[in-house]
Write an enzyme that holds these catalytic residues in place. Sequence first.
Site, PDB file in Angstrom:
ATOM      1  N   GLU A  42      53.217  35.368 -61.333  1.00 20.89           N
ATOM      2  CA  GLU A  42      53.300  34.081 -62.011  1.00 20.89           C
ATOM      3  C   GLU A  42      52.373  34.181 -63.220  1.00 20.89           C
ATOM      4  OE1 GLU A  42      52.213  30.587 -59.746  1.00 20.89           O
ATOM      5  OE2 GLU A  42      52.628  29.312 -61.485  1.00 20.89           O
ATOM      6  N   ARG A 275      47.252  42.449 -48.238  1.00 16.82           N
ATOM      7  CA  ARG A 275      46.626  42.255 -49.541  1.00 16.82           C
ATOM      8  C   ARG A 275      45.443  43.191 -49.713  1.00 16.82           C
ATOM      9  NH1 ARG A 275      47.903  37.058 -51.535  1.00 16.82           N
ATOM     10  NH2 ARG A 275      46.213  37.080 -53.050  1.00 16.82           N
ATOM     11  N   LYS A 285      43.237  33.801 -58.234  1.00 17.01           N
ATOM     12  CA  LYS A 285      43.304  33.468 -59.660  1.00 17.01           C
ATOM     13  C   LYS A 285      42.631  32.136 -59.949  1.00 17.01           C
ATOM     14  CE  LYS A 285      47.766  34.815 -60.190  1.00 17.01           C
ATOM     15  NZ  LYS A 285      49.098  34.857 -60.773  1.00 17.01           N
TER      16      LYS A 285
HETATM   17  P1  ATP Z   1      46.368  34.838 -56.289  1.00 20.31           P
HETATM   18  O1  ATP Z   1      46.539  34.471 -54.842  1.00 20.31           O
HETATM   19  O2  ATP Z   1      45.275  35.788 -56.559  1.00 20.31           O
HETATM   20  O3  ATP Z   1      46.321  33.671 -57.187  1.00 20.31           O
HETATM   21  P2  ATP Z   1      49.135  35.206 -56.443  1.00 20.31           P
HETATM   22  O4  ATP Z   1      49.659  35.778 -55.188  1.00 20.31           O
HETATM   23  O5  ATP Z   1      49.309  33.762 -56.626  1.00 20.31           O
HETATM   24  O6  ATP Z   1      47.654  35.658 -56.645  1.00 20.31           O
HETATM   25  P3  ATP Z   1      51.199  36.196 -58.115  1.00 20.31           P
HETATM   26  O7  ATP Z   1      51.212  36.228 -59.579  1.00 20.31           O
HETATM   27  O8  ATP Z   1      52.107  35.272 -57.409  1.00 20.31           O
HETATM   28  O9  ATP Z   1      49.704  35.934 -57.697  1.00 20.31           O
HETATM   29  O10 ATP Z   1      51.347  37.657 -57.520  1.00 20.31           O
HETATM   30  C1  ATP Z   1      52.278  38.603 -57.968  1.00 20.31           C
HETATM   31  C2  ATP Z   1      52.481  39.634 -56.898  1.00 20.31           C
HETATM   32  O11 ATP Z   1      51.242  40.282 -56.603  1.00 20.31           O
HETATM   33  C3  ATP Z   1      52.962  39.021 -55.602  1.00 20.31           C
HETATM   34  O12 ATP Z   1      53.993  39.828 -55.084  1.00 20.31           O
HETATM   35  C4  ATP Z   1      51.759  39.045 -54.715  1.00 20.31           C
HETATM   36  O13 ATP Z   1      52.134  39.181 -53.376  1.00 20.31           O
HETATM   37  C5  ATP Z   1      50.998  40.257 -55.226  1.00 20.31           C
HETATM   38  N1  ATP Z   1      49.562  40.116 -54.969  1.00 20.31           N
HETATM   39  C6  ATP Z   1      48.771  39.092 -55.331  1.00 20.31           C
HETATM   40  N2  ATP Z   1      47.515  39.256 -54.889  1.00 20.31           N
HETATM   41  C7  ATP Z   1      47.504  40.435 -54.208  1.00 20.31           C
HETATM   42  C8  ATP Z   1      46.506  41.175 -53.497  1.00 20.31           C
HETATM   43  N3  ATP Z   1      45.248  40.734 -53.410  1.00 20.31           N
HETATM   44  N4  ATP Z   1      46.857  42.345 -52.933  1.00 20.31           N
HETATM   45  C9  ATP Z   1      48.111  42.808 -53.041  1.00 20.31           C
HETATM   46  N5  ATP Z   1      49.099  42.163 -53.689  1.00 20.31           N
HETATM   47  C10 ATP Z   1      48.815  40.992 -54.270  1.00 20.31           C
HETATM   48 MG    MG Z   2      51.638  33.547 -55.872  1.00 25.03          MG
END
Ligand code: ATP
Ligand code: MG
Length: 573
Positions: A42, A275, A285
């Site tokens: 996102e 994760r 984020k």
């Molecule tokens: P955050 O929780 O840090 O705000 P998010 O999951 O909302 O991150 P996205 O932009 O939706 O962020 O994530 C893009 C991709 O990266 C998704 O497929 C998510 O599962 C993966 N991702 C996000 N954080 C991690 C992590 N800590 N380890 C592995 N993959 C991750």
């Molecule tokens: Mg997300």
Amino acid sequence: MANENNGETSEKKSLNFIELAVENDLKEGKNDGRLQTRFPPEPNGYLHIGHAKAICLNFGLAEKYNGVCNLRFDDTNPVKEDTEYVDSIKEDIQWLGFQWKDIYYASDYFQQLWDFAVELIKEGKAYIDEQTADEIAKQKGTPTQPGIDSPYRNRPVEESLALFEKMRTGEIAEGAMILRAKIDMANSNMHFRDPIMYRVVKHPHHRTGNTWQAYPMYDFAHGQSDYFEGVTHSLCTLEFEVHRPLYDYFIDELKETPTYQNDGNYRPRQTEFNRLNLTYTVMSKRKLLTLVKEGLVNGWDDPRMPTICGFRRRGYSPESIRNFIDMIGYTKYEALNDISLLEAALRDDLNKRATRVSAVLDPVKLIITNYPEDKVEELEAINNPEDESAGSHTIEFSRELWIEREDFMEDAPKKYFRMTPGKEVRLKNAYIVSCTGCKKDENGNVTEIYCEYDPNTKSGMPDSARKVKGTLHWVSCAHSLPAEVRLYDRLFKVENPGAEQEKDFRELLNPDSLKVVTNCYVEKYVAEMKPYSYMQFQRIGYFNVDKDSTPKKLIFNRTVGLKDTWSKISNKE
Ligand code: ATP
Ligand code: MG
């Protein structure tokens, strides 16, 4: 406790559970032998090292199995999204060494998703609910207790269609109504209890402007986007496991609608992995944005941030990050990854990459009293003992040098192998010198140190083989340049700041995470290096040239020390 058991020791790495599944699918000829993944961020912030794990997996699989990996921006929440983030995400993926085939945006599917939602309303599988969020929450029930039907659940299709249209055009206020799927208020999976499909958001979208005033929820956009693009393996983190039945539900419904019917055997499959969580930092984020907005760090690329751009500015190589992610692997169990493991991967990589140079961070003057006053020698300094092809450069030697204050002691214990009166030490790449004394100011601080050199001990001469325990680094006073050096340390003082529920994470920041030292001297050669260059300040640590460094004002960042000093500290405790 950090997870200790995540290093890979065997020479040949065994396949992880996702690779095994992929190989099996390919062997069975699923999807006509096609592999397609996507990385779906996102665009609401900069990428962090957790994202790097998802990037390495998705792009890595496509590379390994001759497949395709696309970049898809999951831009369904206009309030938090911005093109600044879109641009940074692209830059970071490429810096890590990956290239997508195509770029897609969930917003490209707004019309298709809308049409599909209308289809579901017509089939009696979705309805407009006018209750407040609170009322809806109260009716949800619990995993063991069924929910209560909304009074709007069985409203006429025509009513829902008309209101849905008004949601889109802006006639409905935010929060006044939502579109819900009519599935099963008693399902043991809470995500099936009439989940929200659309909500009103009155905020311009970074790509579609004000065209849409109603936006699809993640669950109503993600699977369908995968389906539209032809994704075969939809990989995401463990928290989405409970969403998987809904992911499948919407895709199956979509396959039934006349517009999207395909050959019937294609469906993207979602698989979840753990994760990446790192000790001494936070990864969400939202929290990272707070640090930036409140000025607790100097922007997204502050070298203390766990963002990709932060690591880049700090002096990490993309290879070190990729090697670390390879080491920790992919499992079905949440873990807390020890940052020392990342730092070990970093040292290992920089050792092969970094140019060895001399810098003195806490200088005190050393005068070689028997060395001619106007003599200057150009000595050879090897750029990298690990890499012959890196060559060498010259460093000037003269009568007056800067050495580290901590490398001198007037009354030293027996085992002190640095500079102390009456003893010999080697000056790196130069001569063996013997300390003769020092001068102090009225407060007893050493202002000058004196020594004599042995002209027969120049590096390479037979006498230079003489046994001397200590070797010190130095720079010539007349041939070095002043510099600012930024000493970075861990951003948080506790191992798992995210887990400390009762405290505000801001209170857990390490007050000593940045120390700026301004009276440093570096050898001249360093001034020619471009921002982001990897260096080792000999005997001190790995450093790089900061992006704000200029020939007039040289700035260096400490990437990591030569040794893991934190493990020493915690062993003492
Ligand atoms: P955050 O929780 O840090 O705000 P998010 O999951 O909302 O991150 P996205 O932009 O939706 O962020 O994530 C893009 C991709 O990266 C998704 O497929 C998510 O599962 C993966 N991702 C996000 N954080 C991690 C992590 N800590 N380890 C592995 N993959 C991750
Ligand atoms: Mg997300």
